[in-house]
Design a protein around this motif. Structure first.
Motif, mmCIF file in Angstrom:
data_model
loop_
_atom_site.group_PDB
_atom_site.id
_atom_site.type_symbol
_atom_site.label_atom_id
_atom_site.label_comp_id
_atom_site.label_asym_id
_atom_site.label_seq_id
_atom_site.Cartn_x
_atom_site.Cartn_y
_atom_site.Cartn_z
ATOM 1 N N ILE A 1 0.838 -1.207 0.000
ATOM 2 C CA ILE A 1 0.000 0.000 0.000
ATOM 3 C C ILE A 1 0.874 1.260 0.000
ATOM 4 C CG2 ILE A 1 -1.603 1.367 1.433
ATOM 5 C CD1 ILE A 1 -3.102 -0.844 0.233
ATOM 6 N N ALA A 2 1.930 1.248 0.864
ATOM 7 C CA ALA A 2 2.736 2.465 1.056
ATOM 8 C C ALA A 2 3.583 2.787 -0.179
ATOM 9 C CB ALA A 2 3.636 2.317 2.286
ATOM 10 N N ASP A 3 4.043 1.754 -0.897
ATOM 11 C CA ASP A 3 4.929 2.000 -2.044
ATOM 12 C C ASP A 3 4.243 2.856 -3.125
ATOM 13 O OD1 ASP A 3 7.288 1.530 -3.773
ATOM 14 O OD2 ASP A 3 5.889 0.315 -4.918
ATOM 15 N N PRO A 4 3.045 2.461 -3.589
ATOM 16 C CA PRO A 4 2.401 3.342 -4.584
ATOM 17 C C PRO A 4 2.045 4.712 -4.021
ATOM 18 C CG PRO A 4 1.270 1.192 -4.466
ATOM 19 C CD PRO A 4 2.289 1.211 -3.371
ATOM 20 N N ILE A 5 1.698 4.789 -2.714
ATOM 21 C CA ILE A 5 1.351 6.103 -2.138
ATOM 22 C C ILE A 5 2.581 7.017 -2.145
ATOM 23 C CG2 ILE A 5 0.666 7.307 -0.003
ATOM 24 C CD1 ILE A 5 -1.309 5.060 0.527
ATOM 25 N N ALA A 6 3.742 6.447 -1.786
ATOM 26 C CA ALA A 6 4.974 7.255 -1.783
ATOM 27 C C ALA A 6 5.308 7.724 -3.198
ATOM 28 C CB ALA A 6 6.131 6.441 -1.200
ATOM 29 N N ASP A 7 5.097 6.831 -4.197
ATOM 30 C CA ASP A 7 5.343 7.234 -5.595
ATOM 31 C C ASP A 7 4.437 8.391 -5.988
ATOM 32 O OD1 ASP A 7 6.927 5.074 -5.661
ATOM 33 O OD2 ASP A 7 5.579 3.826 -6.851
ATOM 34 N N THR B 1 -4.063 2.319 -17.330
ATOM 35 C CA THR B 1 -3.892 1.459 -16.148
ATOM 36 C C THR B 1 -4.926 1.813 -15.073
ATOM 37 O OG1 THR B 1 -2.182 2.963 -15.294
ATOM 38 C CG2 THR B 1 -1.422 1.025 -16.517
ATOM 39 N N GLY B 2 -5.368 3.065 -15.042
ATOM 40 C CA GLY B 2 -6.419 3.444 -14.092
ATOM 41 C C GLY B 2 -7.690 2.646 -14.371
ATOM 42 N N VAL B 3 -8.058 2.544 -15.665
ATOM 43 C CA VAL B 3 -9.250 1.767 -16.051
ATOM 44 C C VAL B 3 -9.040 0.293 -15.678
ATOM 45 C CG1 VAL B 3 -10.634 0.996 -18.023
ATOM 46 C CG2 VAL B 3 -9.860 3.375 -17.896
ATOM 47 N N ASP B 4 -7.832 -0.215 -15.933
ATOM 48 C CA ASP B 4 -7.529 -1.621 -15.605
ATOM 49 C C ASP B 4 -7.708 -1.897 -14.104
ATOM 50 O OD1 ASP B 4 -6.354 -4.274 -16.071
ATOM 51 O OD2 ASP B 4 -4.634 -3.479 -14.973
ATOM 52 N N TYR B 5 -7.269 -0.949 -13.248
ATOM 53 C CA TYR B 5 -7.415 -1.147 -11.789
ATOM 54 C C TYR B 5 -8.887 -1.140 -11.374
ATOM 55 C CZ TYR B 5 -2.420 -0.738 -10.723
ATOM 56 O OH TYR B 5 -1.067 -0.955 -10.633
ATOM 57 N N VAL B 6 -9.701 -0.323 -12.058
ATOM 58 C CA VAL B 6 -11.141 -0.313 -11.735
ATOM 59 C C VAL B 6 -11.712 -1.709 -12.006
ATOM 60 C CG1 VAL B 6 -13.403 0.627 -12.369
ATOM 61 C CG2 VAL B 6 -11.442 2.165 -12.173
ATOM 62 N N VAL B 7 -11.344 -2.283 -13.161
ATOM 63 C CA VAL B 7 -11.837 -3.624 -13.510
ATOM 64 C C VAL B 7 -11.363 -4.631 -12.458
ATOM 65 C CG1 VAL B 7 -11.681 -5.467 -15.241
ATOM 66 C CG2 VAL B 7 -11.919 -3.079 -15.971
ATOM 67 N N ARG B 8 -10.073 -4.564 -12.059
ATOM 68 C CA ARG B 8 -9.538 -5.499 -11.057
ATOM 69 C C ARG B 8 -10.283 -5.380 -9.736
ATOM 70 N NH1 ARG B 8 -3.544 -6.853 -11.769
ATOM 71 N NH2 ARG B 8 -3.215 -6.322 -13.935
ATOM 72 N N ALA B 9 -10.552 -4.116 -9.317
ATOM 73 C CA ALA B 9 -11.218 -3.900 -8.023
ATOM 74 C C ALA B 9 -12.638 -4.454 -8.038
ATOM 75 C CB ALA B 9 -11.228 -2.407 -7.694
ATOM 76 N N VAL C 1 -7.164 5.702 -7.817
ATOM 77 C CA VAL C 1 -6.659 4.327 -7.638
ATOM 78 C C VAL C 1 -6.339 4.064 -6.157
ATOM 79 C CG1 VAL C 1 -4.706 2.793 -8.159
ATOM 80 C CG2 VAL C 1 -5.870 3.991 -10.005
ATOM 81 N N THR C 2 -5.836 5.080 -5.472
ATOM 82 C CA THR C 2 -5.545 4.902 -4.036
ATOM 83 C C THR C 2 -6.848 4.653 -3.269
ATOM 84 O OG1 THR C 2 -3.636 6.354 -4.246
ATOM 85 C CG2 THR C 2 -4.458 5.979 -2.015
ATOM 86 N N LEU C 3 -7.889 5.440 -3.572
ATOM 87 C CA LEU C 3 -9.184 5.243 -2.903
ATOM 88 C C LEU C 3 -9.746 3.866 -3.239
ATOM 89 C CD1 LEU C 3 -10.817 8.768 -3.396
ATOM 90 C CD2 LEU C 3 -9.757 7.843 -1.326
ATOM 91 N N LEU C 4 -9.548 3.472 -4.498
ATOM 92 C CA LEU C 4 -10.007 2.147 -4.938
ATOM 93 C C LEU C 4 -9.343 1.046 -4.109
ATOM 94 C CD1 LEU C 4 -11.861 1.495 -7.372
ATOM 95 C CD2 LEU C 4 -9.791 1.104 -8.708
ATOM 96 N N ARG C 5 -8.049 1.212 -3.858
ATOM 97 C CA ARG C 5 -7.321 0.192 -3.076
ATOM 98 C C ARG C 5 -7.913 0.092 -1.671
ATOM 99 N NH1 ARG C 5 -2.190 1.548 -6.160
ATOM 100 N NH2 ARG C 5 -1.724 -0.455 -7.128
ATOM 101 N N PHE C 6 -8.237 1.254 -1.073
ATOM 102 C CA PHE C 6 -8.820 1.220 0.275
ATOM 103 C C PHE C 6 -10.257 0.676 0.240
ATOM 104 C CE2 PHE C 6 -5.316 4.205 1.225
ATOM 105 C CZ PHE C 6 -4.776 3.494 2.298
ATOM 106 N N ILE D 1 -4.666 -4.807 -3.788
ATOM 107 C CA ILE D 1 -4.354 -4.762 -5.231
ATOM 108 C C ILE D 1 -2.938 -4.210 -5.358
ATOM 109 C CG2 ILE D 1 -4.994 -3.866 -7.492
ATOM 110 C CD1 ILE D 1 -7.772 -3.389 -6.527
ATOM 111 N N PRO D 2 -1.946 -5.075 -5.620
ATOM 112 C CA PRO D 2 -0.572 -4.563 -5.739
ATOM 113 C C PRO D 2 -0.365 -3.861 -7.069
ATOM 114 C CG PRO D 2 -0.615 -6.937 -6.113
ATOM 115 C CD PRO D 2 -2.045 -6.516 -5.877
ATOM 116 N N ALA D 3 0.768 -3.176 -7.189
ATOM 117 C CA ALA D 3 1.087 -2.487 -8.451
ATOM 118 C C ALA D 3 1.177 -3.528 -9.567
ATOM 119 C CB ALA D 3 2.402 -1.744 -8.304
ATOM 120 N N SER D 4 0.541 -3.249 -10.687
ATOM 121 C CA SER D 4 0.592 -4.163 -11.845
ATOM 122 C C SER D 4 1.813 -3.796 -12.697
ATOM 123 C CB SER D 4 -0.685 -4.000 -12.674
ATOM 124 O OG SER D 4 -0.709 -2.695 -13.227
#
Ligand SMILES: O=P(O)(O)OC[C@H](O)CO
Length: 187
Positions: free
Chosen positions: A70-76, A167-175, A108-113, A121-124
């Motif tokens: 979770i923290a790695d993508p947030i830091a990026d 990739t944002g659209v892809d994460y929505v589908v994954r979530a 995407v961060t809100l989606l992860r939470f 959902i890790p970084a793809s």
């Protein structure tokens, strides 16, 4: 892989150090001299390199934690977001670019939470390519390039924007799939 991985391990400390470099980077960017402009680019490069290193260390030493995922993508996002806002505030990058990227990254961060109860959902690979494209594009905007080379910075930025949206659209589908699977499992 160790059975219990401490959260404060070397990989996560590198991730946290990337977050700590964000205000230092901003101070350098807004200092307004050539020296500090180059310094801001150097700080940005060093912080971006920790992104590459922390993941490798975590995988090699078996230090993968949910906190790190979770923290790695947030830091990026904090680092690239600060750079984009800074460049737009300085009038060197149109605000629409910063807004499109910020909406995707916050979304995407809100989606992860939103799905965290069901799994992380890790970084793809696409997400990692997107971050690399953003970092290179921002780096090219940070260093004072002669006029014609500015086109190169824009070509990379356009690639970054396309990857950011795709990739944002892809994460929505994954979530959505993750939630649906979790709901089916309890039904
Ligand atoms: O696209 P995201 O949100 O998974 O972010 C990717 C990370 O920045 C890769 O380190």
């Amino acid at each position: 892989m160790p059975t219990h991985v401490p959260v404060l391990n070397i990989a996560n400390l590198l991730t946290l150090s990337r977050l700590a470099l964000v205000p230092v980077f901003l101070l350098a960017l807004f200092a307004g001299t050539d020296f500090w402009r180059w310094a801001s680019a150097a700080i940005f490069a060093i912080a971006s390199i920790t992104d590459h290193i922390d993941g490798r260390i975590a995988r090699r030493l078996g230090l993968i934690t949910d906190f790190g995922k979770i923290a790695d993508p947030i830091a990026d996002k904090a680092l690239t977001g600060a750079a984009l806002v800074g460049l737009s505030a300085l009038g060197e990058l149109p605000w629409w670019v910063t807004i499109v990227i910020a909406v995707r990254e916050v979304g995407v961060t809100l989606l992860r939470f939103w799905v965290i109860r069901h799994g992380v959902i890790p970084a793809s690979p696409g997400g990692k390519a997107k971050t690399l494209a953003q970092v290179v594009a921002i780096g090219l905007f940070l260093v004072p390039l002669p006029g014609p080379l500015h086109v190169v910075a824009w070509v990379v930025m356009a690639t970054a924007i396309a990857l950011t949206v795709a990739t944002g659209v892809d994460y929505v589908v994954r979530a959505v799939r993750l939630r649906a699977r979790a709901k089916r499992a309890v039904a």
